[in-house]
Design an enzyme around this catalytic site. Structure first.
Site, PDB file in Angstrom:
ATOM      1  N   GLY A 101       0.785  -1.232   0.000  1.00 56.27           N
ATOM      2  CA  GLY A 101       0.000   0.000   0.000  1.00 56.27           C
ATOM      3  C   GLY A 101       0.814   1.278   0.000  1.00 56.27           C
ATOM      4  CG  LEU A 128     -11.377  -9.804 -13.436  1.00 55.94           C
ATOM      5  CD1 LEU A 128     -10.342  -9.083 -14.275  1.00 55.94           C
ATOM      6  CD2 LEU A 128     -11.897 -11.025 -14.200  1.00 55.94           C
ATOM      7  CB  ILE A 129     -12.828  -4.902 -11.169  1.00 55.59           C
ATOM      8  CG1 ILE A 129     -11.675  -4.337 -10.338  1.00 55.59           C
ATOM      9  CG2 ILE A 129     -14.097  -4.083 -10.934  1.00 55.59           C
ATOM     10  CD1 ILE A 129     -11.846  -4.427  -8.834  1.00 55.59           C
ATOM     11  CG  HIS A 139       0.101  -2.847 -15.444  1.00 55.21           C
ATOM     12  ND1 HIS A 139      -0.282  -4.009 -14.832  1.00 55.21           N
ATOM     13  CD2 HIS A 139       1.124  -3.176 -16.271  1.00 55.21           C
ATOM     14  CE1 HIS A 139       0.460  -5.005 -15.271  1.00 55.21           C
ATOM     15  NE2 HIS A 139       1.324  -4.527 -16.144  1.00 55.21           N
ATOM     16  CD  GLU A 164       3.685   2.057  -9.332  1.00 53.25           C
ATOM     17  OE1 GLU A 164       3.198   1.221 -10.104  1.00 53.25           O
ATOM     18  OE2 GLU A 164       3.965   1.795  -8.154  1.00 53.25           O
TER      19      GLU A 164
HETATM   20  C1  GRF Z   1       2.523  -1.102  -7.746  1.00 53.05           C
HETATM   21  O1  GRF Z   1       3.723  -1.273  -8.436  1.00 53.05           O
HETATM   22  C2  GRF Z   1       1.363  -0.997  -8.707  1.00 53.05           C
HETATM   23  O2  GRF Z   1       1.703  -0.491  -9.947  1.00 53.05           O
HETATM   24  C3  GRF Z   1       0.951  -2.422  -8.879  1.00 53.05           C
HETATM   25  O3  GRF Z   1       1.159  -3.025  -7.619  1.00 53.05           O
HETATM   26  C4  GRF Z   1       2.175  -2.309  -6.913  1.00 53.05           C
HETATM   27  C5  GRF Z   1       1.641  -1.974  -5.566  1.00 53.05           C
HETATM   28  O4  GRF Z   1       2.618  -1.464  -4.716  1.00 53.05           O
HETATM   29  N1  GRF Z   1      -0.363  -2.507  -9.430  1.00 53.05           N
HETATM   30  P1  GRF Z   1       2.200  -0.808  -3.335  1.00 53.05           P
HETATM   31  O5  GRF Z   1       1.324  -1.825  -2.595  1.00 53.05           O
HETATM   32  O6  GRF Z   1       1.460   0.448  -3.644  1.00 53.05           O
HETATM   33  O7  GRF Z   1       3.459  -0.554  -2.579  1.00 53.05           O
END
Ligand code: GRF
Length: 188
Positions: free
Chosen positions: A12, A86-87, A103, A173
């Site tokens: 998270g 899956l949603i 992603h 991200e």
């Molecule tokens: C992230 O790299 C996101 O892109 C992917 O899962 C990972 C989650 O990381 N879908 P975190 O739990 O936010 O640290």
């Protein structure tokens, strides 16, 4: 003020960045955290920020049990941040263009069922690609296939390990995901 629910299965760290971002934003607040794993660290993060959280099993999700929970908390918008299930269609229908996912690669490359976490970065490493990045997209009934909202890129150096690639991608991200969510919310 719109209300966001974050769905996450693991650590998270993205959820954390989103929570912090919206503490100082007028557009929305993070009002609920949902996880399918009772021991996911994201639940601890929710507790630390005094945000309500719920655990939902795969079966409960498939059976439609999430909808009344989202209604109860008056959720307007759903963010998937490392959510591995899956949603289901009922949720996509109930939240049209109101569910977004991140992603950790440049879709359509390295997406689809089973492509998550370190597997993605390992595949990028093995491919010899010189760049990777993030894709933020709307969610439909298939894994990683909804309309792309944003992509951000970073360089992959020949000696980068999957862990080093993951680190670069995580930085992207944190930099973009909260801002893009806010932008999407403001545009709706
Ligand atoms: C992230 O790299 C996101 O892109 C992917 O899962 C990972 C989650 O990381 N879908 P975190 O739990 O936010 O640290």
């Amino acid at each position: 003020m719109k209300k966001i629910a974050i769905l996450a299965s693991g650590n998270g760290s993205n959820a954390e960045e989103i929570i912090k971002h919206f503490k100082n934003a007028e557009a929305a607040e993070v009002a609920l955290i949902i996880s399918n794993k009772p021991d996911a660290f994201v639940l601890k993060r929710a507790e630390n920020h005094n945000i309500p959280s719920k655990v939902i099993s795969r079966k409960q999700l498939q059976d439609g049990d999430l909808l009344p929970v989202l209604k109860h908390y008056e959720i307007d918008f759903i963010v998937l941040a490392g959510f591995l299930l899956l949603i289901p269609q009922y949720l996509v229908k109930a939240f049209p263009n109101k569910i977004i996912n991140i992603h950790p690669a440049l879709l359509p490359k390295y997406g689809g069922k089973g492509m998550y976490g370190d597997r993605v970065h390992q595949a990028v490493k093995e491919s010899g690609d010189k760049e990777t990045g993030i894709t933020i997209h709307f969610v439909n009934e298939n894994y990683d296939e909804g309309e792309v909202i944003f992509q951000g890129k970073c360089e992959v150096l020949p000696n980068d390990t999957p862990e080093q690639i993951a680190k670069k991608v995580h930085q992207l991200e944190y930099k973009y995901f909260p801002k893009i969510i806010e932008q999407v919310l403001l545009d709706q």
